[in-house]
Design a protein around this motif. Sequence first.
Motif, PDB file in Angstrom:
ATOM      1  N   LEU A   9     -14.654  19.547   2.535  1.00  8.27           N
ATOM      2  CA  LEU A   9     -15.099  19.751   3.910  1.00  8.27           C
ATOM      3  C   LEU A   9     -15.873  21.054   4.102  1.00  8.27           C
ATOM      4  O   LEU A   9     -16.465  21.272   5.163  1.00  8.27           O
ATOM      5  N   GLY A  10     -15.837  21.915   3.083  1.00  2.00           N
ATOM      6  CA  GLY A  10     -16.564  23.171   3.177  1.00  2.00           C
ATOM      7  C   GLY A  10     -15.950  24.145   4.161  1.00  2.00           C
ATOM      8  O   GLY A  10     -16.647  24.972   4.762  1.00  2.00           O
ATOM      9  N   ARG A  11     -14.652  24.074   4.337  1.00  2.52           N
ATOM     10  CA  ARG A  11     -13.935  25.000   5.221  1.00  2.52           C
ATOM     11  C   ARG A  11     -12.514  25.146   4.695  1.00  2.52           C
ATOM     12  O   ARG A  11     -11.996  24.257   4.018  1.00  2.52           O
ATOM     13  N   THR A  12     -11.879  26.238   5.011  1.00  2.54           N
ATOM     14  CA  THR A  12     -10.515  26.460   4.543  1.00  2.54           C
ATOM     15  C   THR A  12      -9.545  25.581   5.319  1.00  2.54           C
ATOM     16  O   THR A  12      -9.536  25.574   6.554  1.00  2.54           O
ATOM     17  N   VAL A  13      -8.735  24.846   4.572  1.00  2.21           N
ATOM     18  CA  VAL A  13      -7.696  24.004   5.162  1.00  2.21           C
ATOM     19  C   VAL A  13      -6.371  24.369   4.517  1.00  2.21           C
ATOM     20  O   VAL A  13      -6.261  24.430   3.290  1.00  2.21           O
ATOM     21  N   GLU A  14      -5.372  24.621   5.327  1.00  6.53           N
ATOM     22  CA  GLU A  14      -4.039  24.958   4.834  1.00  6.53           C
ATOM     23  C   GLU A  14      -3.032  23.937   5.342  1.00  6.53           C
ATOM     24  O   GLU A  14      -3.189  23.378   6.431  1.00  6.53           O
ATOM     25  N   TYR A  15      -2.006  23.724   4.531  1.00  8.50           N
ATOM     26  CA  TYR A  15      -0.917  22.839   4.945  1.00  8.50           C
ATOM     27  C   TYR A  15       0.244  23.675   5.447  1.00  8.50           C
ATOM     28  O   TYR A  15       0.656  24.646   4.800  1.00  8.50           O
ATOM     29  N   VAL A  16       0.783  23.294   6.599  1.00  8.89           N
ATOM     30  CA  VAL A  16       1.940  23.964   7.181  1.00  8.89           C
ATOM     31  C   VAL A  16       3.061  22.942   7.324  1.00  8.89           C
ATOM     32  O   VAL A  16       2.912  21.934   8.033  1.00  8.89           O
ATOM     33  N   ALA A  17       4.172  23.177   6.635  1.00  6.35           N
ATOM     34  CA  ALA A  17       5.325  22.288   6.742  1.00  6.35           C
ATOM     35  C   ALA A  17       6.011  22.502   8.082  1.00  6.35           C
ATOM     36  O   ALA A  17       6.281  23.636   8.488  1.00  6.35           O
ATOM     37  N   GLY A  46     -10.025  20.980  12.690  1.00  7.85           N
ATOM     38  CA  GLY A  46     -11.199  21.506  13.373  1.00  7.85           C
ATOM     39  C   GLY A  46     -10.918  22.772  14.155  1.00  7.85           C
ATOM     40  O   GLY A  46     -11.748  23.687  14.201  1.00  7.85           O
ATOM     41  N   GLN A  47      -9.731  22.856  14.767  1.00  4.41           N
ATOM     42  CA  GLN A  47      -9.420  23.986  15.637  1.00  4.41           C
ATOM     43  C   GLN A  47      -8.839  25.183  14.884  1.00  4.41           C
ATOM     44  O   GLN A  47      -9.147  26.332  15.201  1.00  4.41           O
ATOM     45  N   ALA A  48      -7.982  24.880  13.889  1.00  5.99           N
ATOM     46  CA  ALA A  48      -7.250  25.970  13.243  1.00  5.99           C
ATOM     47  C   ALA A  48      -7.321  25.944  11.720  1.00  5.99           C
ATOM     48  O   ALA A  48      -6.768  26.836  11.064  1.00  5.99           O
ATOM     49  N   GLY A  49      -7.976  24.929  11.150  1.00  6.25           N
ATOM     50  CA  GLY A  49      -8.030  24.830   9.699  1.00  6.25           C
ATOM     51  C   GLY A  49      -6.681  24.542   9.075  1.00  6.25           C
ATOM     52  O   GLY A  49      -6.408  24.976   7.952  1.00  6.25           O
ATOM     53  N   ARG A  50      -5.835  23.800   9.791  1.00  7.57           N
ATOM     54  CA  ARG A  50      -4.485  23.550   9.302  1.00  7.57           C
ATOM     55  C   ARG A  50      -4.056  22.104   9.493  1.00  7.57           C
ATOM     56  O   ARG A  50      -4.517  21.424  10.414  1.00  7.57           O
ATOM     57  N   ILE A  51      -3.168  21.668   8.587  1.00  7.60           N
ATOM     58  CA  ILE A  51      -2.503  20.368   8.689  1.00  7.60           C
ATOM     59  C   ILE A  51      -1.031  20.650   8.944  1.00  7.60           C
ATOM     60  O   ILE A  51      -0.381  21.344   8.154  1.00  7.60           O
ATOM     61  N   SER A  74       0.817  -1.199   0.000  1.00 11.73           N
ATOM     62  CA  SER A  74       0.000   0.000   0.000  1.00 11.73           C
ATOM     63  C   SER A  74       0.853   1.252   0.000  1.00 11.73           C
ATOM     64  O   SER A  74       1.879   1.330   0.687  1.00 11.73           O
ATOM     65  N   GLY A  75       0.411   2.236  -0.754  1.00  9.40           N
ATOM     66  CA  GLY A  75       1.002   3.561  -0.655  1.00  9.40           C
ATOM     67  C   GLY A  75       0.546   4.245   0.631  1.00  9.40           C
ATOM     68  O   GLY A  75      -0.097   3.642   1.492  1.00  9.40           O
ATOM     69  N   PHE A  76       0.868   5.501   0.766  1.00 12.21           N
ATOM     70  CA  PHE A  76       0.484   6.292   1.940  1.00 12.21           C
ATOM     71  C   PHE A  76      -1.035   6.342   2.025  1.00 12.21           C
ATOM     72  O   PHE A  76      -1.718   6.794   1.099  1.00 12.21           O
ATOM     73  N   LEU A  77      -1.584   5.868   3.139  1.00 14.72           N
ATOM     74  CA  LEU A  77      -3.033   5.777   3.283  1.00 14.72           C
ATOM     75  C   LEU A  77      -3.656   7.142   3.570  1.00 14.72           C
ATOM     76  O   LEU A  77      -3.170   7.899   4.412  1.00 14.72           O
ATOM     77  N   MET A  78      -4.767   7.426   2.893  1.00 14.25           N
ATOM     78  CA  MET A  78      -5.501   8.666   3.169  1.00 14.25           C
ATOM     79  C   MET A  78      -5.973   8.720   4.611  1.00 14.25           C
ATOM     80  O   MET A  78      -6.154   9.812   5.171  1.00 14.25           O
ATOM     81  N   SER A  79      -6.172   7.572   5.218  1.00 11.97           N
ATOM     82  CA  SER A  79      -6.621   7.548   6.616  1.00 11.97           C
ATOM     83  C   SER A  79      -5.600   8.164   7.553  1.00 11.97           C
ATOM     84  O   SER A  79      -5.940   8.549   8.685  1.00 11.97           O
ATOM     85  N   ASN A  80      -4.339   8.308   7.113  1.00 11.94           N
ATOM     86  CA  ASN A  80      -3.360   9.022   7.929  1.00 11.94           C
ATOM     87  C   ASN A  80      -3.768  10.485   8.133  1.00 11.94           C
ATOM     88  O   ASN A  80      -3.345  11.127   9.105  1.00 11.94           O
ATOM     89  N   LEU A  81      -4.596  11.002   7.218  1.00 13.47           N
ATOM     90  CA  LEU A  81      -5.068  12.379   7.353  1.00 13.47           C
ATOM     91  C   LEU A  81      -5.994  12.552   8.552  1.00 13.47           C
ATOM     92  O   LEU A  81      -6.181  13.672   9.042  1.00 13.47           O
ATOM     93  N   LEU A  82      -6.564  11.451   9.032  1.00 14.60           N
ATOM     94  CA  LEU A  82      -7.472  11.542  10.174  1.00 14.60           C
ATOM     95  C   LEU A  82      -6.746  12.053  11.418  1.00 14.60           C
ATOM     96  O   LEU A  82      -7.363  12.657  12.301  1.00 14.60           O
ATOM     97  N   GLY A  83      -5.440  11.820  11.480  1.00 15.00           N
ATOM     98  CA  GLY A  83      -4.668  12.321  12.607  1.00 15.00           C
ATOM     99  C   GLY A  83      -4.624  13.834  12.664  1.00 15.00           C
ATOM    100  O   GLY A  83      -4.314  14.420  13.716  1.00 15.00           O
ATOM    101  N   SER A  84      -4.940  14.488  11.547  1.00 16.74           N
ATOM    102  CA  SER A  84      -4.936  15.951  11.507  1.00 16.74           C
ATOM    103  C   SER A  84      -6.310  16.544  11.767  1.00 16.74           C
ATOM    104  O   SER A  84      -6.462  17.779  11.733  1.00 16.74           O
ATOM    105  N   LEU A  85      -7.314  15.718  12.042  1.00 17.14           N
ATOM    106  CA  LEU A  85      -8.660  16.253  12.273  1.00 17.14           C
ATOM    107  C   LEU A  85      -8.715  17.278  13.416  1.00 17.14           C
ATOM    108  O   LEU A  85      -9.396  18.303  13.285  1.00 17.14           O
ATOM    109  N   PRO A  86      -8.013  17.043  14.539  1.00 14.91           N
ATOM    110  CA  PRO A  86      -8.093  18.046  15.610  1.00 14.91           C
ATOM    111  C   PRO A  86      -7.591  19.425  15.177  1.00 14.91           C
ATOM    112  O   PRO A  86      -8.227  20.445  15.490  1.00 14.91           O
ATOM    113  N   THR A  87      -6.470  19.480  14.453  1.00 11.17           N
ATOM    114  CA  THR A  87      -5.948  20.784  14.048  1.00 11.17           C
ATOM    115  C   THR A  87      -6.745  21.371  12.890  1.00 11.17           C
ATOM    116  O   THR A  87      -6.815  22.594  12.741  1.00 11.17           O
TER     117      THR A  87
END
Length: 288
Positions: free
Chosen positions: A213-221, A152-157, A137-150
């Motif tokens: 998701l209908g909300r702004t999500v940004e990626y932060v390295a 929800g709180q800040a719109g960021r990964i 398997s490649g990188f699972l999309m379910s790994n994104l679930l770990g970013s749900l708290p941030t």
Amino acid sequence: MTTVVVTGATGNVGRHVVSELGRRGIPYRALTRNLERATAVLGPGADLAQGDFSDRDSLRAAFVGAEQAFLSCANDPRQVENAANAIEAAATAGVRQIVLLSTVGAEVGAAQTFADQHGRIEHRLRSAGIPFVILRSGFLMSNLLGSLPTIGQAGRIFLPADDARVAMIDPRDVAACAVAALCGQRGDGETHLITGPEAMTFTEVARQLSTALGRTVEYVAVPDEAALAGMLEAGLPPWLAEGVMGTFQMLREGIAADTTDSVRQLTGHDPRPVADFAHDLMAPLLTR
């Protein structure tokens, strides 16, 4: 009818394997340490067998009468030993096929711990004398679930991926490939790299998440040191935190940048995009 033992049955892929087997009316036995949790995840009608990879007697009991197995072992310092115990139990029971969930980059001696462990498990399976199919398997999309708290709180990964391009895969598509292999649609000894439809940076992923998701999500390295410190502070054991960091190093090196047509070859349909995963499996969790 063939009974399939499903290990890792409550995991991100295993739960969908169980669901698909049930939908097709294929008898299965879901191996679990915790019957209560498994019932909550898989539903009250799930056929469960209580057991543990470290308890060989429970493994042997789970495999009695089974003809096939889906083998998935969670990341663990004893992962190779756990898988070997399951393979031994399957061989003793006369299982005629194992479909193994492995990972991209699996290789004995790989610098990254998880890739090395999976490489050793693959080697053990290849020498067991049981017909098999390996799904890397490649990188699972379910790994994104770990970013749900941030999200929800800040719109960021916040992740240490830099601008890595990753052809991440929906766990439902990995499960569909596994069930297709269990249904005899592929031959013995095949190894398939399972990827999503396109390689994207996490910035591009964040844009798709924003729409779905209908909300702004940004990626932060995040620098490696900060990411490691954050995982340790959150309570992850050092071996797991270091393994995750190794995974992101491999992503930055391009280990998951290639795409394949394995999902279509095995299942007859194209792999789902990130937007579908976000809509189906992330959005409901954000509204709770």
